[in-house]
Design an enzyme around this catalytic site. Structure first.
Site: not given
Ligand code: BES
Ligand code: MN
Ligand code: ZN
Length: 500
Positions: A280, A354
């Site tokens: 990230k 997931r």
């Molecule tokens: N924990 C994150 C989602 C999230 C984002 C929670 C912002 C709280 C605030 C999750 O694990 C994630 O990173 N999801 C990705 C999925 C994608 C890579 C398919 C996302 O939403 O970007």
């Molecule tokens: Mn994530």
């Protein structure tokens, strides 16, 4: 905090502050507010006449009493328009008033039963909403390292009621409100805790504490046991971390006559989400300490359920892991095998939630949980859709979903259903495995839900995406900055409604 019901005349109550109320547009206050007005020689009606008190929702006016009543001061709280009045309005204004009263240095305050007898609310529901609003609104995460601060705290609240017949209902409402709101605060504390102090092992220790306190049965699986069970997806996520994973199982049996009927609550417990090898950006990554909010909320919800003792059986599952990049971390393109035998291509290591839930839902199916409700900070996309106000809801079973949405409305937590049309499944197709863990661009919350549906199988299932609602960047009503504890109240209400 101590909250009690007392049978007394409001004009005789002695407290640091006495909280009374006014609906918008009322010129001649009646009831308790009228009695205080008369005791103060018409001071309140004069302030209404001069336009200083309007009764607007959340309006707070301090009226000094100069010894005319035993309480040190009177606080008049605006309830807003009578026709817009609900239990959630009570929670909101009580949160704001409680913080204002704390700011006055009051250690204990007395309040009347706001909304008692009005707008279809019974005494029990009003008392519950008062307790919830006050506890949730006064919540503050204790700074780490500093000794207990000597800033003033509200230690006790008295709900004053002149009608003795209502006292038992008020006490019942207070007890329910306390059990629920203090559980919400537990979920907030867990999620607000820095990730180095709330690892999967620490989450399990918190769950053990809850079990000990409430008498819930608990099992915590360690890495070896998870390997034996074939939880390849959780293990894939935790591979990159020095922190070992944990799989927490908490059990409440309140309906022993129907031991096979068990509701499952499943919460994502990523103690910190760096994104893994699909790292990230640095900006705002610190908030990813709250990525175990789902786990915290199911642990907190089953705590409240254990205290309220409804006639239902509930199991809470919390798969916990830390998502880190390292030389042992899983990589994009890796293939994992989930507990139910399905293979998953890890298209993006940041879609780790997931993966945890795939194993947890499979496990829930092997032990016969039905329905299953999962809670997860799953997708950034749901924040784009609903901001921080509304939880995204997905289901494979409309009746269960409607029941969940009703519970959310009862609890005053906003939730809205999104579709799961088959056409979106295309995006989750993999060349090398049964499914891949990222649906690419477009409808990210829906493709994530469709991924989970593969592991819920035929079991009635509802998925709550709380990536937007789990935390607030600024204080709003009874939800403070930081973790909100959403949707603990919805989950508890869902089980209470099911038990009826
Ligand atoms: N924990 C994150 C989602 C999230 C984002 C929670 C912002 C709280 C605030 C999750 O694990 C994630 O990173 N999801 C990705 C999925 C994608 C890579 C398919 C996302 O939403 O970007
Ligand atoms: Mn994530
Ligand atoms: Zn995550």
């Amino acid at each position: 905090m101590e909250i009690t019901a007392v049978n007394q005349d409001v004009t005789k109550v002695k407290s640091d502050a006495l909280l009374i109320n006014l609906f918008e547009g009322v010129k001649q206050p009646g009831g308790a507010t009228g009695a205080i007005d008369r005791a103060l020689g018409g001071a309140i009606s004069k302030l209404i006449e001069s336009g200083e008190i309007k009764g607007k929702r959340g309006e707070i006016t301090t009226v000094h009493v100069f010894g005319q009543i035993p309480s040190a001061r009177v606080v008049v709280l605006g309830l807003g328009k009578r026709e817009e009045f609900t239990a959630d309005v009570i929670r909101r204004v009580l949160a704001e008033a409680s913080r204002a009263i704390r700011g006055m240095g009051a250690k204990r305050y007395a309040t009347i039963l706001h909304g008692g007898g009005i707008a279809g609310l019974n005494a029990e529901a009003c008392a519950q909403a008062i307790a919830e609003g006050a506890i949730l609104g006064l919540y503050a995460f204790k700074k780490l390292g500093k000794p207990a601060s000597d800033s003033p705290q509200v230690q006790a609240i008295e709900i004053v009621e002149g009608d003795k017949a209502k006292l038992a209902s008020i006490t019942k409402g207070i007890q329910a409100g306390k059990a629920i709101a203090e559980s919400v605060c537990l979920a907030r504390d867990m999620a607000n805790m820095p990730a180095n102090m709330m690892t999967p092992t620490d989450i399990a220790a918190q769950a053990q504490k809850v079990a000990k306190e409430t008498g819930l049965a608990i099992t915590v699986l360690n890495q070896k046991e998870m390997e034996k069970m074939g939880m390849g997806a959780i293990l894939g996520v935790s591979k990159g971390s020095a922190q070992p994973p944990r799989f927490i199982v908490l059990k409440y049996m309140g309906d022993k006559a129907n031991p096979k009927k068990v509701i499952g609550l499943v919460g994502k417990g990523v103690s910190f989400d760096t994104g893994g090898i699909s790292l990230k950006p640095a900006d705002g990554m610190g908030w990813m300490k709250t990525d175990m909010s789902g786990a915290a909320t199911v642990i907190a919800a089953i705590r409240a359920i254990a205290l309220l003792k409804p006639k239902a059986n509930v199991v809470a599952l919390a798969p916990c892991a830390e998502n880190m990049p390292s030389s042992t971390a899983q990589k994009p393109g890796d293939v994992l095998t989930v507990m139910n035998g399905k293979t998953v291509e890890v298209d993006n290591t940041d879609a780790e939630g997931r993966l945890l839930l795939a194993d947890a839902l499979s496990y829930g199916n092997t032990i016969g949980l039905s329905p299953m409700i999962d809670v997860a900070t799953l997708t950034g996309a749901i924040k784009t859709t609903f901001g921080s106000i509304t939880t995204g809801v997905f289901t494979n079973h409309q009746i269960t979903c409607d029941t969940l949405l009703k519970a959310a409305a009862d609890a005053g937590e906003k939730a809205w259903q999104l579709p799961m049309h088959d056409e979106y499944k295309e995006q989750n197709k993999s060349d090398v495995a049964d499914i891949k863990n990222s649906g690419g661009a477009g409808a990210g919350s829906i493709t994530a839900a469709l991924f989970l549906a593969e592991f819920a199988g035929k079991t009635p299932w509802v998925h709550l995406d709380i990536a937007g609602t789990a935390r607030n960047e600024s204080t709003k009503g009874y939800n403070p900055r930081g973790s909100t504890g959403v949707p603990v109240r919805t989950l508890v209400q869902f089980v209470l409604n099911a038990a009826e």
